[in-house]
Design a protein around this motif. Structure first.
Motif, short mmCIF file in Angstrom:
data_model
loop_
_atom_site.label_atom_id
_atom_site.label_comp_id
_atom_site.label_asym_id
_atom_site.label_seq_id
_atom_site.Cartn_x
_atom_site.Cartn_y
_atom_site.Cartn_z
N HIS A 3 -2.75 -5.52 -4.16
CA HIS A 3 -1.97 -6.57 -3.49
C HIS A 3 -2.80 -7.37 -2.48
O HIS A 3 -2.25 -7.86 -1.49
N GLU A 63 -1.38 -10.68 -1.76
CA GLU A 63 0.03 -10.70 -1.37
C GLU A 63 0.25 -9.81 -0.13
O GLU A 63 0.70 -8.67 -0.25
N GLU A 108 4.76 -2.21 0.34
CA GLU A 108 4.31 -1.06 -0.43
C GLU A 108 3.73 0.03 0.49
O GLU A 108 3.95 1.22 0.26
N LYS A 129 3.78 -8.22 0.27
CA LYS A 129 4.01 -7.18 -0.74
C LYS A 129 3.22 -5.92 -0.36
O LYS A 129 3.74 -4.80 -0.47
#
Length: 190
Positions: A57, A60, A67, A63
């Motif tokens: 990621h 991102e 996570e 994100k």
């Protein structure tokens, strides 16, 4: 008042009283220290999974953050769980620093209170031995700690040097507290 108590039961020497005070503080904080060490170990254990998430990621950030939080939650890890014992020791350190520099303490001890080679624990160690011992015990303590993700090894090597130099002007009694606290921390982590 607490220092006077340890002075009375600890051999009528303020150097010994500081050692007893340091032991008492560290024993009182031991349950938190143990929890902190467990959190640091858990962070080390999940580090490979964290690195995978960072690669997956990297474009991102939102994100990635979600996570990572999910990973912490599923593994029961608190990323800030290792900080609490250190933060709780700061008030004791500051209280001792202010007490040793106070006019009341200096008046209380009358003549200089000596400990080992130090003639007056309310003044810095004139030989700088305690400052260097602080640096050595800081290094020992850091080496025995579980590595945490993203830890900069250069910074770990520089921190004991930095701490050595900033500890030069502290009263020898505070330096003694620092050394004993480092040694206890090292023993708890080993």
């Amino acid at each position: 008042e607490v220092l006077k108590f340890f002075y009375a039961i600890g051999g009528h020497n303020y150097g010994l009283a500081i050692i007893w005070l340091t032991i008492a503080v560290n024993l009182a904080l031991y349950p938190l220290t143990l929890s902190s060490l467990q959190q640091m170990s858990a962070m080390q254990r999940i580090q490979p999974r964290m690195q995978e998430l960072q690669k997956k990621h990297k474009e991102e950030p939102q994100k990635l953050q979600k996570e990572m939080m999910d990973l912490y939650k599923s593994e029961g890890v608190n990323p800030l769980g290792g900080c609490l014992p250190v933060l709780l020791k700061i008030p004791f350190f500051l209280a001792l620093l202010f007490a040793l520099q106070s006019k009341e303490f200096i008046a209380l001890i009358g003549k200089a209170e000596s400990f080992l080679w130090i003639k007056d624990i309310s003044k810095p160690d004139p030989l700088y031995i305690m400052a260097f011992v602080i640096g050595i015990t800081t290094w020992m303590s850091q080496k025995s700690m579980p590595a945490t993700p993203g830890q900069n090894q250069g910074m770990l090597m520089m921190m004991p040097v930095f701490i050595t130099f900033i500890s030069f002007p502290f009263p020898a009694g505070v330096q003694l507290y620092w050394v004993v606290s480092n040694l206890i921390g090292w023993a708890q982590q080993s």
